[in-house]
Scaffold this active site. Sequence first.
Site, PDB file in Angstrom:
ATOM      1  N   HIS A 361       0.773  -1.171  -0.084  1.00 16.66           N
ATOM      2  CA  HIS A 361      -0.109  -0.064  -0.043  1.00 16.66           C
ATOM      3  C   HIS A 361       0.748   1.426  -0.014  1.00 16.66           C
ATOM      4  O   HIS A 361       0.593   2.189  -0.731  1.00 16.66           O
ATOM      5  CB  HIS A 361      -0.996  -0.066   1.277  1.00 16.66           C
ATOM      6  N   ARG A 467      -9.228  -1.544 -14.499  1.00 16.12           N
ATOM      7  CA  ARG A 467      -9.387  -2.818 -13.628  1.00 16.12           C
ATOM      8  C   ARG A 467     -10.455  -3.058 -12.917  1.00 16.12           C
ATOM      9  O   ARG A 467     -10.556  -2.193 -11.744  1.00 16.12           O
ATOM     10  CB  ARG A 467      -7.879  -2.681 -12.832  1.00 16.12           C
ATOM     11  N   ARG A 503     -11.885  -4.143 -18.266  1.00 15.00           N
ATOM     12  CA  ARG A 503     -11.348  -5.526 -18.201  1.00 15.00           C
ATOM     13  C   ARG A 503     -12.145  -6.370 -17.127  1.00 15.00           C
ATOM     14  O   ARG A 503     -12.773  -5.696 -16.208  1.00 15.00           O
ATOM     15  CB  ARG A 503      -9.943  -5.517 -17.609  1.00 15.00           C
ATOM     16  N   GLU A 605      -0.973 -11.941 -21.570  1.00 15.60           N
ATOM     17  CA  GLU A 605      -0.326 -11.933 -20.548  1.00 15.60           C
ATOM     18  C   GLU A 605       0.409 -13.464 -20.177  1.00 15.60           C
ATOM     19  O   GLU A 605       1.007 -13.683 -19.361  1.00 15.60           O
ATOM     20  CB  GLU A 605      -0.934 -11.209 -19.291  1.00 15.60           C
ATOM     21  N   ASN A 628       3.128  -6.860 -17.291  1.00 14.50           N
ATOM     22  CA  ASN A 628       3.384  -7.261 -15.910  1.00 14.50           C
ATOM     23  C   ASN A 628       3.244  -8.604 -15.649  1.00 14.50           C
ATOM     24  O   ASN A 628       4.312  -9.379 -15.019  1.00 14.50           O
ATOM     25  CB  ASN A 628       2.485  -6.376 -14.801  1.00 14.50           C
ATOM     26  N   ASP A 629       2.427  -9.380 -16.081  1.00  9.20           N
ATOM     27  CA  ASP A 629       2.132 -10.797 -15.938  1.00  9.20           C
ATOM     28  C   ASP A 629       2.874 -11.499 -17.140  1.00  9.20           C
ATOM     29  O   ASP A 629       3.624 -12.555 -16.892  1.00  9.20           O
ATOM     30  CB  ASP A 629       0.631 -11.186 -15.952  1.00  9.20           C
ATOM     31  N   ARG A 639       6.106 -11.429  -9.500  1.00  4.67           N
ATOM     32  CA  ARG A 639       6.168 -10.029  -9.872  1.00  4.67           C
ATOM     33  C   ARG A 639       6.096  -9.315  -8.296  1.00  4.67           C
ATOM     34  O   ARG A 639       6.438  -8.037  -8.286  1.00  4.67           O
ATOM     35  CB  ARG A 639       5.303  -9.420 -10.687  1.00  4.67           C
ATOM     36  N   CYS A 676      -0.938  -2.550 -22.181  1.00  4.66           N
ATOM     37  CA  CYS A 676      -1.440  -1.785 -20.828  1.00  4.66           C
ATOM     38  C   CYS A 676      -0.786  -2.088 -19.495  1.00  4.66           C
ATOM     39  O   CYS A 676      -1.104  -1.578 -18.427  1.00  4.66           O
ATOM     40  CB  CYS A 676      -2.851  -1.864 -20.800  1.00  4.66           C
TER      41      CYS A 676
HETATM   42  C1  PEP Z   1      -0.567  -6.688 -16.601  1.00  3.08           C
HETATM   43  O1  PEP Z   1      -0.474  -7.854 -16.200  1.00  3.08           O
HETATM   44  O2  PEP Z   1       0.416  -6.112 -17.305  1.00  3.08           O
HETATM   45  C2  PEP Z   1      -1.795  -5.853 -16.269  1.00  3.08           C
HETATM   46  C3  PEP Z   1      -1.969  -4.748 -16.866  1.00  3.08           C
HETATM   47  O3  PEP Z   1      -2.532  -6.461 -15.367  1.00  3.08           O
HETATM   48  P1  PEP Z   1      -2.628  -6.370 -13.873  1.00  3.08           P
HETATM   49  O4  PEP Z   1      -1.438  -5.538 -13.387  1.00  3.08           O
HETATM   50  O5  PEP Z   1      -3.635  -5.682 -13.299  1.00  3.08           O
HETATM   51  O6  PEP Z   1      -2.235  -7.753 -13.444  1.00  3.08           O
HETATM   52 MG    MG Z   2      -2.171  -8.890 -15.590  1.00  7.62          MG
END
Ligand code: PEP
Ligand code: MG
Length: 756
Positions: A361, A467, A503, A605, A628-629, A639, A676
């Site tokens: 947080h 999200r 999403r 992802e 990210n994923d 991550r 994204c």
């Molecule tokens: C990602 O995985 O890059 C993504 C945008 O989704 P989140 O970060 O919500 O998993």
């Molecule tokens: Mg993701």
Amino acid sequence: MLSQLRQIVEEVGDAKSLTAAMDTLVQQTKLTMKVDCCSIFITDPNVQELNLMASEGLASTAVGATRLKFGEGIVGLVHQKGEPLNLANVSDHPHYKYLPASQEELFNSFLGTPIIHKRQVLGVLVVQQKKPRLFSELEESFLVTLAMHLASVLANSGLRLELDKLNQPAASIHLQGCPASSGIAIAEAYVVRPILTLAEVNIEKSYSSSKEILLFEMIVKKCSDEFSNLALTLKEQLSKEAFALFDIYSHVLKDKTFLNAIRGQINEAHLTASSAIKVVAESYIKQFEAMSDRYLSERASDIRDVAQRLLYHLTQQVEDDVNLPDKLILVASEVTLSMLASIPTEKLQGIVSVHGGVSSHVAILARALGIPAVMGLSLSLDNINRKTLIIDGYAGCIILFPDQPLLTHYQVLLDEENELKNLVELGKSKDAVTLDGQRISILLNTGLNANQHGAVTGHFDGIGLYRSELPFMLTDSFPTELDQTESYGKLLDQYSEFPVTMRTLDVGGDKQLSYFPIVEENPFLGWRGIRLTLDHPEIFLVQIRAMLSASLKHRNLRIMLPMISAIEEVNEAKRLITQAWKEIKYEFGLTADDFPLPAIGVMIEVPSSIFIIPQLAQSVDFISIGSNDLIQYLLAIDRNNSRVASLFDSYHPAVIQSLKLIIDNSRSFDLEVSICGELAGDPIGALILLGLGYNKLSMNANNMGKIKYLINAVPLHELENCCDLALKANSGTEIRAIFVNYLDRKGLGGFTRAGK
Ligand code: PEP
Ligand code: MG
């Protein structure tokens, strides 16, 4: 043996100084292993020597006075090779070097093992025996295991600072952590320790329950007011998403079960207010901590934090704001939101938290406030209060006791950064067009309700990622269709002229719903995203119906599916979306012409999805890369895990090659593609994407200014040339260097440069 080992490690960890720790270690190890001698040598990399720091068996005069060059003697050999050595007759070994005045001639057998933390040899632990014999396998494994535990105790306790001091020629000490929020800060360290910790509260009976209750109600109100006031102060500076974090505290402070349990302890068990808070909070904390999913176990720290704040007011040890330095870097074992609450934002220059990760947080809040932050480092809080500290939020490191040249260096970087910020601010309202005329579409990532982006200024082309799970996370049960319709409606209204990509629910992994806990061994490889919602079509259908009803007014909705790994998931999701669409059409008396099915897309992802782009192109209208994923799954690196954070390499050749494959395939199948994930908002990441041919980047509001500025400052063909090189590079480091050098040549180095 295991319990003895644990005991030694604990005693060493509890020691007040490094010397005391080392003395305890050699005494306890000698006793437990029933050997004649135990010694520890600590590495001094500056002079390339090993220093005999403690010994139970060797002459006491040798301790502190015996130094071995790296590679010298048997101990030097253990250090050099980084592996244990077990010898029945040490003096027979060709590497043996007699240490005068140590009386080591008394001992024949030798067992030594290196103490290694994160590939760095911190020292060598040795046991010796008079009798010539090989140490048993059990003894060897005990010593090796002890050394492993010791390494993390040394590295993660306050002893580390002393160890580092020993190893530092200059005054400055560099400590590496996780980069939680970029930027540079130079200011006094302001170390905050809880005034009275929950653990320190003694359980006491009260003389008057009614008085204690009054006191308790008063401090609950005080805390609530404090959080509301802070919320008001921060409202201007925070997105609603970050702002909503304060809601979690208000939730706890309004939670009747929690408050009534404390009242019960005061009224029925006749405890004092502080004892009652301790009893109830600790039992909550225990329950939350026992939960294996991250979201729920993190609630334990919310409870601890609120309880701590209640105790703070109860003990009436009011911090004196007047005594706070004008500019400070908040340092604590675990920086909490309530600590932040007690520090005026204009004074807060940076945040250093020994515990916590980049997705905590506080890290989210730091990024939202644009305050540099480093988390998850081995740092002792002793002796640093009010001392000058530098945070390099780019590199994720801090510098303690910086010398003058370092201070000057960082001050120059800080001035540059401020200059850059002003430039970036000015460019926010412009379009993103490269110097050779390529227009890039900049989209916004968003998370909570429609009103939250009142503060987002500047020009962008729509919402690239909404999200939708966050509203689910802030409620006590699944939100109803009506609630969801209202919430989505606000967002679609606010961005009525733009396409808004929503999403579908992506819970699981590190995003958990308190009312629907999922306990799994490997949550990131488990019941996540579309896998969960397809198994619960009732949840999926309600969400889709709500999105569709909310979109009736402006028809600006696009639906995106998370965590797709196979085409069957897309087909099934599309079947359900079509079902919901038909229902809504029927309920509102619309035809397909009046109300066409919105565009449907999937997130890329999961690596497998890259290889089904030809099939996806037949079924969906667009794809968007969740880097990210995608990176976490490509590289098999969690991550959120600070232990492997340094391996999370966004520029890894596998990532770049995958991005190339995705764009090439999408083009040849005429499929719209955007990105994204965080990579789009990262300066080097954005340049790589552009060079590879991407022209739709979705990012959070904080990054938009700088990415646009960069785009407006470079011609696309130069980025293509850099990417040609990057695609042939061997490592992420090489790829990064290509772009760092490029930016430096363009005079744009300030966007990426860490202070090294
Ligand atoms: C990602 O995985 O890059 C993504 C945008 O989704 P989140 O970060 O919500 O998993
Ligand atoms: Mg993701």
